[in-house]
Write a protein that holds these residues in place. Structure first.
Motif, PDB file in Angstrom:
ATOM      1  N   CYS A 334       0.690  -1.316   0.252  1.00  0.00           N
ATOM      2  CA  CYS A 334      -0.087   0.222  -0.089  1.00  0.00           C
ATOM      3  C   CYS A 334       0.941   1.270  -0.054  1.00  0.00           C
ATOM      4  O   CYS A 334       1.608   1.570   0.874  1.00  0.00           O
ATOM      5  CB  CYS A 334      -0.802   0.100   1.071  1.00  0.00           C
ATOM      6  N   SER A 336      -0.399   4.371  -0.708  1.00  0.00           N
ATOM      7  CA  SER A 336      -1.258   5.471  -0.254  1.00  0.00           C
ATOM      8  C   SER A 336      -2.409   5.783  -1.554  1.00  0.00           C
ATOM      9  O   SER A 336      -3.308   6.436  -1.247  1.00  0.00           O
ATOM     10  CB  SER A 336      -0.852   6.507   0.131  1.00  0.00           C
ATOM     11  N   CYS A 347      -5.977   5.772  -0.303  1.00  0.00           N
ATOM     12  CA  CYS A 347      -6.061   5.109   0.971  1.00  0.00           C
ATOM     13  C   CYS A 347      -6.100   6.169   2.147  1.00  0.00           C
ATOM     14  O   CYS A 347      -5.751   7.434   1.963  1.00  0.00           O
ATOM     15  CB  CYS A 347      -4.921   4.074   1.280  1.00  0.00           C
ATOM     16  N   GLY A 352       0.547   5.436   3.446  1.00  0.00           N
ATOM     17  CA  GLY A 352       0.192   4.213   3.103  1.00  0.00           C
ATOM     18  C   GLY A 352       0.504   3.222   4.091  1.00  0.00           C
ATOM     19  O   GLY A 352       1.196   3.540   5.274  1.00  0.00           O
ATOM     20  N   HIS A 353       0.147   2.000   3.934  1.00  0.00           N
ATOM     21  CA  HIS A 353       0.180   1.070   5.070  1.00  0.00           C
ATOM     22  C   HIS A 353       1.352   0.022   4.677  1.00  0.00           C
ATOM     23  O   HIS A 353       1.794  -0.801   5.346  1.00  0.00           O
ATOM     24  CB  HIS A 353      -1.116   0.336   5.269  1.00  0.00           C
ATOM     25  N   THR A 356       0.907  -5.281   3.348  1.00  0.00           N
ATOM     26  CA  THR A 356      -0.438  -5.595   4.077  1.00  0.00           C
ATOM     27  C   THR A 356      -1.244  -6.916   3.634  1.00  0.00           C
ATOM     28  O   THR A 356      -1.254  -7.059   2.540  1.00  0.00           O
ATOM     29  CB  THR A 356      -1.440  -4.294   3.831  1.00  0.00           C
ATOM     30  N   ALA A 361      -5.189  -5.381   7.127  1.00  0.00           N
ATOM     31  CA  ALA A 361      -6.230  -4.623   6.109  1.00  0.00           C
ATOM     32  C   ALA A 361      -7.241  -4.375   6.804  1.00  0.00           C
ATOM     33  O   ALA A 361      -7.854  -3.158   6.775  1.00  0.00           O
ATOM     34  CB  ALA A 361      -6.334  -5.335   4.681  1.00  0.00           C
ATOM     35  N   CYS A 366      -7.227  -0.798   5.713  1.00  0.00           N
ATOM     36  CA  CYS A 366      -6.434  -0.382   4.517  1.00  0.00           C
ATOM     37  C   CYS A 366      -7.269  -0.367   3.059  1.00  0.00           C
ATOM     38  O   CYS A 366      -7.743  -1.576   2.975  1.00  0.00           O
ATOM     39  CB  CYS A 366      -5.191  -1.367   4.435  1.00  0.00           C
ATOM     40  N   ASP A 368      -6.307   0.611   0.377  1.00  0.00           N
ATOM     41  CA  ASP A 368      -5.589  -0.268  -1.075  1.00  0.00           C
ATOM     42  C   ASP A 368      -5.751  -1.708  -1.333  1.00  0.00           C
ATOM     43  O   ASP A 368      -5.789  -2.163  -2.330  1.00  0.00           O
ATOM     44  CB  ASP A 368      -4.147   0.415  -0.861  1.00  0.00           C
ATOM     45  N   PHE A 369      -5.570  -2.202   0.027  1.00  0.00           N
ATOM     46  CA  PHE A 369      -5.787  -3.805  -0.237  1.00  0.00           C
ATOM     47  C   PHE A 369      -7.067  -4.074  -0.685  1.00  0.00           C
ATOM     48  O   PHE A 369      -7.315  -5.181  -1.474  1.00  0.00           O
ATOM     49  CB  PHE A 369      -5.727  -4.444   1.139  1.00  0.00           C
TER      50      PHE A 369
END
Length: 595
Positions: A334, A336, A347, A352-353, A356, A361, A366, A368-369
């Motif tokens: 991720c 973002s 995201c 961002g994460h 993930t 998630a 999250c 994006d996931f």
């Protein structure tokens, strides 16, 4: 020859007359007896008293106040009886000076006709204590009848108003559907009062009386009592309802506390209103104020409020992801934002994460996931799976006119808008936005599914008379989904207990719970805006709806608590304290047993 013919005709005529006399005197006797009985015997229906509604501890929720109605004999407005009508009206107003003369005349004119031979309701309700001093005096008047007429009363006033519902005067449309309402006068209009109306109103009794040519009673021949004594016992705890109403003071939205078997312990839609104003009638000013409010107090938000589910949908989609084209080890990086179809899908976390998987998630929500997972599954599998889980259809709750929401799909969009589906809509759907709409009761029900693997039918009633209402479930998860469900449950636990969980910092709960927060946007964010405004910086009606749906205790699920605060912003921040207080109260009251 002529004489014989004349004698034959004479004898024939006499024989015909004798046969006719015999028929009229003997053979037709039973027919004319019946006809005579119909002309002299009158059947009067006796209105049943509406059944009471009580909570789980037999506290009265909807009862009947003892009172009376006043009737006046028909046809008194005819010219020859006009003086008699005026005298009757004067006598009535002298006995009860607070009565509205114009309203009495209006009610009388509405029902008076040549074809109506029954006494006419002119005053629908007089309280017991007001009527008793003049009861005997009024009953002695030949043109006045005083009859028992209970009035519905709601002791808890605005508490659980949308669930209980109210009764009010039956209109012509109601009467056309159920002619019995012409006798009873009142019918359930909303909530449980409407859903169980045919049971609560009972069936009328019949009094068989002999009347003379002037329609005056001569003798009572028989009497059959109405079938009443109907009682509806609810699963609600009204004292818990009062407690939750205090927690929700000043907020707009909905709350549901439901046993995982579907029985609802408490539920509210806010703002609410005093149910009694609909029984007695309200002023036009009051009605206009309530109906024009932007917070929609007349709407039962639990079953009629349609909202984007936001991130509350992620546990269900996560289960679908890891049991179809993906698995629990699948992960994304991720960063973002995601470029897709000429748009940027962001995201919520600016940096961002990064790496993930499914657990992270859901725990950290999250986006994006779920964007990227949706591109693997596609809209067809997503929408089919969500409908199988129970979205886009009625939950079966015992409330009238439940909304079904929307699970968007290619076919749905083509049918509704005559437009082609685009890939960006699939990504939007994956985070519970776009055209995806749900009701709070659907989210509560789906949370029970995540807790137990079974999809319950929500209900408010525990006993209908002496008949127990049995809870029911649907088995909608397949074997693979049931096997992988603990992965989702663990992630939902971390939402509420892990240092990185989106709800952890907002909870002060004494029970270990699992859940999912959600922030459902009500306005879109323009593509050229790089820095989002924080929720508190937006004007009230532009702020996101805040969701927080939970179940607990985590290891042995007993209750689901779902809270939705309109324009509340972040789910954990807006609803975390409310959810915590509800669980702590359930623990204090002994509903939750620590195991």
């Amino acid at each position: 020859m002529k004489i014989k013919f004349i004698i034959f005709v004479f004898v024939s005529i006499w024989l015909a007359l004798i046969v006719r006399v015999f028929y009229l005197a003997v053979e037709s006797n039973s027919y004319y007896s019946r006809l005579s009985m119909q002309n002299t015997i009158k059947h009067e229906q006796i209105a049943p008293v509406r059944g009471e509604i009580v909570d789980r501890y037999n506290r009265p929720v909807a009862i009947n106040k003892l009172g009376f109605k006043i009737q006046i004999a028909p046809h008194l407005l005819l010219k020859k009886h006009k003086n008699e009508f005026n005298e009757t009206l004067s006598f009535l107003l002298k006995a009860l000076p607070d009565l509205d003369k114009e309203k009495i005349i209006k009610n009388y004119r509405k029902k008076d006709s040549y074809y109506n031979h029954n006494f006419i309701d002119v005053v629908h309700f007089i309280p017991y204590e007001k009527m008793m001093p003049v009861y005997s005096m009024l009953n002695l008047q030949k043109n006045i009848k005083v009859l028992p007429a209970p009035k519905r009363y709601y002791p808890y006033k605005n508490i659980a108003a949308h669930m209980i519902g109210y009764v009010s005067r039956a209109n012509q449309k109601d009467i056309d559907k159920d002619p019995l309402l012409d006798l009873i006068g009142y019918t359930g209009k909303t909530g449980l009062e409407k859903y169980y109306n045919s049971y609560l109103q009972g069936t009328p009794g019949v009094k068989k009386i002999k009347v003379n040519a002037n329609n005056q009673e001569v003798e009572e021949l028989s009497y059959k009592s109405p079938d009443e004594e109907k009682k509806l016992k609810l699963t609600l705890d009204m004292e818990l309802q009062k407690y939750i109403s205090k927690l929700f003071k000043g907020k707009v939205g909905a709350v549901i506390v439901m046993n995982v078997d579907g029985s609802i312990l408490a539920a509210g839609s806010y703002p609410n209103y005093d149910l009694n104003i609909f029984v007695s009638g309200m002023s036009y000013k009051m009605y206009d104020e309530l109906s024009s409010s932007l917070d929609h107090p007349f709407t039962n938000k639990m079953t009629h409020g349609l909202y984007p589910p936001g991130s509350t949908i992620k546990p269900l989609l996560g289960l679908l992801y890891i049991t179809t084209d993906l698995n629990e080890h699948w992960s994304v990086d991720c960063r973002s934002n995601l470029k897709l179809g000429g748009r940027t899908f962001r995201c919520w976390k600016k940096k961002g994460h990064r790496h993930t998987n499914i657990t992270k998630a859901i725990r950290e929500s999250c986006d994006d996931f779920f964007y990227k997972g949706s591109l693997v599954l596609g809209n067809k599998k997503m929408s089919a799976g969500l409908r199988r889980y129970g979205f886009g259809k009625k939950t079966g709750i015992d409330l009238p006119n439940e909304f079904i929401g929307v699970v968007p799909s290619r076919e749905w969009k083509l049918r509704k808008y005559h437009k082609i589906w685009n890939i960006g809509e699939t990504a939007n759907m994956a985070i519970g936005q776009g055209d995806f709409l749900v009701t709070p009761i659907q989210i509560a029900r789906e949370t029970a599914l995540m807790a137990t693997g079974k999809l319950p039918t929500p209900h408010f009633v525990s006993l209908i008379g002496d008949k127990e209402y049995k809870s029911s479930y649907k088995n909608v998860l397949n074997k693979v989904e049931l096997k992988k469900l603990p992965v989702i449950q663990k992630a939902m636990y971390q939402v509420c207990n892990s240092p990185h969980g989106t709800a952890t910092n907002y909870l002060h709960v004494k029970v270990k719970i699992a859940g999912k927060t959600g922030t459902a946007q009500v306005i879109g964010i323009k593509q050229d805006i790089l820095k989002r405004k924080k929720e508190h910086e937006l004007s009230y009606y532009k702020r996101s709806h805040a969701w927080f749906t939970t179940y607990g205790p985590y290891k042995h699920p007993q209750y689901v608590v779902t809270v939705m605060v309109e324009h509340g912003g972040h789910g954990g921040h807006a609803a975390g304290s409310i959810v915590s207080d509800i669980y702590n109260r359930l623990l204090e009251l002994g509903y939750i047993k620590k195991k």
